[in-house]
Design a protein around this motif. Structure first.
Motif, PDB file in Angstrom:
ATOM      1  N   PRO A  84       5.086 -55.770  17.107  1.00 27.04           N
ATOM      2  CA  PRO A  84       5.496 -56.229  18.430  1.00 27.04           C
ATOM      3  C   PRO A  84       4.338 -56.373  19.414  1.00 27.04           C
ATOM      4  CG  PRO A  84       5.806 -53.878  18.324  1.00 27.04           C
ATOM      5  CD  PRO A  84       5.274 -54.312  16.967  1.00 27.04           C
ATOM      6  N   PHE A  85       3.143 -56.005  18.976  1.00 24.66           N
ATOM      7  CA  PHE A  85       1.991 -55.936  19.865  1.00 24.66           C
ATOM      8  C   PHE A  85       1.559 -57.310  20.383  1.00 24.66           C
ATOM      9  CE2 PHE A  85       1.506 -52.553  16.581  1.00 24.66           C
ATOM     10  CZ  PHE A  85       1.958 -51.514  17.376  1.00 24.66           C
ATOM     11  N   ASP A  86       1.835 -58.347  19.617  1.00 23.62           N
ATOM     12  CA  ASP A  86       1.410 -59.694  20.002  1.00 23.62           C
ATOM     13  C   ASP A  86       2.104 -60.205  21.260  1.00 23.62           C
ATOM     14  OD1 ASP A  86       3.880 -59.896  18.694  1.00 23.62           O
ATOM     15  OD2 ASP A  86       3.378 -61.814  17.764  1.00 23.62           O
ATOM     16  N   ALA A  87       3.219 -59.609  21.636  1.00 22.73           N
ATOM     17  CA  ALA A  87       3.975 -60.056  22.812  1.00 22.73           C
ATOM     18  C   ALA A  87       3.630 -59.258  24.073  1.00 22.73           C
ATOM     19  CB  ALA A  87       5.471 -59.950  22.532  1.00 22.73           C
ATOM     20  N   VAL A  88       2.689 -58.337  23.975  1.00 29.22           N
ATOM     21  CA  VAL A  88       2.356 -57.452  25.094  1.00 29.22           C
ATOM     22  C   VAL A  88       1.123 -57.968  25.831  1.00 29.22           C
ATOM     23  CG1 VAL A  88       1.718 -55.098  25.745  1.00 29.22           C
ATOM     24  CG2 VAL A  88       3.300 -55.471  23.843  1.00 29.22           C
TER      25      VAL A  88
END
Length: 186
Positions: A84-88
């Protein structure tokens, strides 16, 4: 690197090659960290010690992010982090993983961390098989020079060692679990 035995993953080999020693040290730290975080409910993972705000759930999410940053984005040169890190937006929310971890279930956090570790293992093995410990990361550091695989491995061992120390203190406060050696049947 495919010749590393299960015993060498649990313990760094006494007379191993450079990569066997680095992988063994990292895997020992990962195993100890997983042991310190394992088997707890959400309240146990959210426990803090003293004035610190560090939690086991925050450590799980943080180390998942660091695994992904070092061995997926940095080592392979991927243009972004994995979900999920790519959306932060980490510039706007630099403590996102620490702040949001308490909202995640223990199962989700362990699955996220384990998935990042599995990707890391595959990327490290591929880089080593291609060029050995002298393999260069696909993304340069701020100096403009891409680090070698050995430096990324040493940095990750240090990251786990430091945070496993935090996990030691927190876990002892939850249920009294202490020790630096992971039981082989864990």
């Amino acid at each position: 690197m495919n010749q590393i035995s299960q015993a060498e993953i649990l313990f760094p080999p006494a007379a191993g090659s450079e990569i066997e020693t680095l992988v063994g040290a990292l895997e020992r730290n990962r195993r100890t960290f997983a042991w310190k975080c394992g088997g707890l409910d959400a309240a146990g993972l959210r426990r803090t010690v003293g004035a610190s705000t560090i939690t086991l759930c925050g450590l799980l999410k943080h180390l998942a992010l660091v695994e992904d940053g070092y061995f997926t984005r940095q080592l392979t040169g991927a243009p972004s982090l994995s979900p999920p890190f790519d959306a932060v937006d980490f510039e706007a929310d630099p403590d996102w993983e620490w702040r949001t971890a308490a909202d995640d279930s223990p199962e989700h956090l362990m699955t996220l961390w384990e998935g990042c570790v599995a990707r890391s293992r595959a990327h490290v093995a591929a880089a080593y098989d291609a060029a050995g410990p002298d393999a260069r990361a696909g993304t340069p550091w701020s100096s403009g020079e891409p680090p070698r695989l050995r430096l990324l491995m040493v940095d990750m061992v240090e990251e786990y060692a430091r945070h496993t120390g935090h996990a030691d203190l927190i876990r002892e406060s939850v249920d009294g679990l202490v020790g630096e050696g992971v039981p082989l049947d864990s």
